[in-house]
Design a protein around this motif. Structure first.
Motif, short mmCIF file in Angstrom:
data_model
loop_
_atom_site.label_atom_id
_atom_site.label_comp_id
_atom_site.label_asym_id
_atom_site.label_seq_id
_atom_site.Cartn_x
_atom_site.Cartn_y
_atom_site.Cartn_z
N ARG A 186 7.63 2.08 -43.24
CA ARG A 186 7.49 2.37 -44.65
C ARG A 186 6.47 1.63 -45.28
O ARG A 186 6.03 1.94 -46.40
CB ARG A 186 8.65 2.24 -45.50
N GLY A 187 5.39 1.04 -44.64
CA GLY A 187 4.54 0.32 -45.23
C GLY A 187 3.49 1.03 -45.55
O GLY A 187 3.21 2.43 -45.18
N ARG A 188 2.32 0.38 -46.15
CA ARG A 188 1.08 1.04 -46.24
C ARG A 188 0.11 1.26 -45.11
O ARG A 188 0.25 0.34 -44.11
CB ARG A 188 0.22 0.24 -47.39
N ASN A 189 -0.62 2.50 -45.10
CA ASN A 189 -1.38 2.59 -43.83
C ASN A 189 -2.86 2.19 -44.49
O ASN A 189 -3.43 2.88 -45.46
CB ASN A 189 -1.52 3.94 -43.35
N ILE A 190 -3.63 1.20 -44.27
CA ILE A 190 -4.87 0.96 -44.64
C ILE A 190 -5.80 0.55 -43.34
O ILE A 190 -5.45 0.44 -42.23
CB ILE A 190 -4.93 -0.62 -45.38
N THR A 191 -7.15 0.62 -43.57
CA THR A 191 -8.02 0.47 -42.59
C THR A 191 -8.33 -0.83 -42.46
O THR A 191 -7.71 -1.76 -43.31
CB THR A 191 -9.58 0.98 -43.02
N SER A 192 -8.80 -1.43 -41.19
CA SER A 192 -9.13 -2.52 -40.64
C SER A 192 -9.88 -3.21 -41.72
O SER A 192 -9.87 -4.83 -41.91
CB SER A 192 -9.88 -2.55 -39.22
N MET A 193 -11.07 -2.44 -42.15
CA MET A 193 -11.84 -3.07 -43.26
C MET A 193 -11.24 -3.65 -44.44
O MET A 193 -11.24 -4.51 -45.08
CB MET A 193 -12.78 -2.10 -43.61
N ASP A 218 4.44 -9.93 -49.35
CA ASP A 218 3.11 -9.71 -50.33
C ASP A 218 2.33 -8.61 -49.97
O ASP A 218 1.70 -8.12 -50.87
CB ASP A 218 2.21 -11.10 -50.10
N LEU A 219 2.45 -8.03 -48.73
CA LEU A 219 1.96 -6.84 -48.20
C LEU A 219 2.90 -6.24 -47.07
O LEU A 219 3.46 -7.11 -46.26
CB LEU A 219 0.46 -7.14 -47.71
N VAL A 220 3.07 -5.04 -47.15
CA VAL A 220 3.83 -4.29 -46.34
C VAL A 220 3.00 -3.29 -45.73
O VAL A 220 2.49 -2.42 -46.34
CB VAL A 220 5.29 -3.56 -47.05
N LEU A 221 2.72 -3.49 -44.29
CA LEU A 221 1.99 -2.68 -43.46
C LEU A 221 2.82 -1.65 -42.47
O LEU A 221 3.43 -2.17 -41.96
CB LEU A 221 0.91 -3.41 -42.85
N ALA A 222 2.25 -0.44 -42.32
CA ALA A 222 2.65 0.30 -41.10
C ALA A 222 1.53 0.13 -40.12
O ALA A 222 0.39 0.02 -40.46
CB ALA A 222 2.77 1.70 -41.72
N CYS A 223 2.03 0.53 -39.02
CA CYS A 223 1.19 0.70 -37.85
C CYS A 223 0.98 2.16 -37.49
O CYS A 223 1.34 2.68 -36.48
CB CYS A 223 1.87 -0.05 -36.63
N GLY A 224 0.61 2.83 -38.47
CA GLY A 224 0.70 4.25 -38.55
C GLY A 224 2.33 4.90 -38.47
O GLY A 224 3.13 4.18 -38.72
N SER A 225 2.10 6.30 -38.11
CA SER A 225 3.54 6.91 -38.22
C SER A 225 4.16 6.88 -37.14
O SER A 225 5.43 7.13 -37.04
CB SER A 225 3.26 8.38 -38.76
N LEU A 226 3.52 6.39 -36.08
CA LEU A 226 4.36 6.45 -34.85
C LEU A 226 5.09 5.37 -34.52
O LEU A 226 4.96 4.43 -35.22
CB LEU A 226 3.32 6.49 -33.51
N THR A 227 6.21 5.00 -33.57
CA THR A 227 6.89 3.86 -33.48
C THR A 227 6.21 3.43 -31.84
O THR A 227 5.89 4.11 -30.94
CB THR A 227 8.50 4.48 -33.25
N TRP A 228 6.18 2.14 -32.09
CA TRP A 228 5.58 1.51 -30.97
C TRP A 228 6.33 0.31 -30.36
O TRP A 228 7.10 -0.44 -31.21
CB TRP A 228 4.15 0.66 -31.54
N PRO A 229 6.58 0.02 -29.09
CA PRO A 229 7.07 -0.92 -28.56
C PRO A 229 6.90 -2.30 -29.10
O PRO A 229 5.61 -2.60 -29.48
CB PRO A 229 6.77 -0.94 -27.09
N HIS A 230 7.59 -3.18 -29.39
CA HIS A 230 7.42 -4.35 -30.08
C HIS A 230 6.48 -5.44 -29.60
O HIS A 230 5.65 -5.88 -30.23
CB HIS A 230 8.68 -5.22 -30.52
N LEU A 231 6.61 -5.50 -28.33
CA LEU A 231 5.47 -6.42 -27.47
C LEU A 231 4.18 -5.87 -27.67
O LEU A 231 3.26 -6.47 -27.63
CB LEU A 231 6.00 -6.59 -25.99
#
Length: 153
Positions: free
Chosen positions: A71-78, A114-127
């Motif tokens: 549910r976090g924000r999608n932001i760029t690496s920059m 302080d910041l909630v980030l998403a790793c995109g909309s896909l689900t990824w393995p935790h490792l």
């Protein structure tokens, strides 16, 4: 900047760990991994609450908290690099990324972050998320150093 990754679960050898290790070796910023596990007998909200407590205890006192959550924000690496640099210039020296368990993060973690980030909309393995996060931390370091590793399209 001292960086901690607090993650639910234990890593194991394999390609994900090798990739994580490769990016950790490249970093000049100190990076620490703290793995936590709640009691196996817990389930649902009780499990997430126990994991949240362990994650917060693993975070250095006073660290900025960055929760990785769908549910976090999608932001760029920059933008992430700019956020880290702004916090560093504000006198912050510890940053802790929080990776929840299979059922996700307890709402208390998201509320305290302080910041909630998403790793995109896909689900990824935790490792794999650990390896991807280590790469992004390295990328941020290189962006801030003016190194050509990061190329914008």
């Amino acid at each position: 900047m001292r960086i901690t990754i607090a993650a639910v679960g234990r890593g194991r050898s394999g390609p994900e760990q090798q990739l994580y290790d490769e990016y950790v070796k490249r970093l000049s910023w100190p990076l620490f991994l703290k793995e936590v596990e709640a009691k196996k007998s817990l389930e649902g909200d009780a499990l997430k609450a126990a994991e949240a407590k362990l994650l917060l205890e693993a975070a250095p006192k006073g660290a900025l908290l960055v929760a990785l959550d769908e549910r976090g924000r999608n932001i760029t690496s920059m933008k992430l690099a700019e956020w880290i640099e702004a916090k560093r210039l504000d006198g912050k020296s510890d940053l802790c990324f929080l990776i929840g368990g299979a059922d996700g993060l307890d709402p208390a973690i998201r509320a305290q972050a302080d910041l909630v980030l998403a790793c995109g909309s896909l689900t990824w393995p935790h490792l794999l998320v650990r390896a991807m996060l280590a790469e992004q931390i390295y990328r941020c370091q290189q962006i801030l150093a003016g190194h050509p590793y990061h190329r914008e399209g």
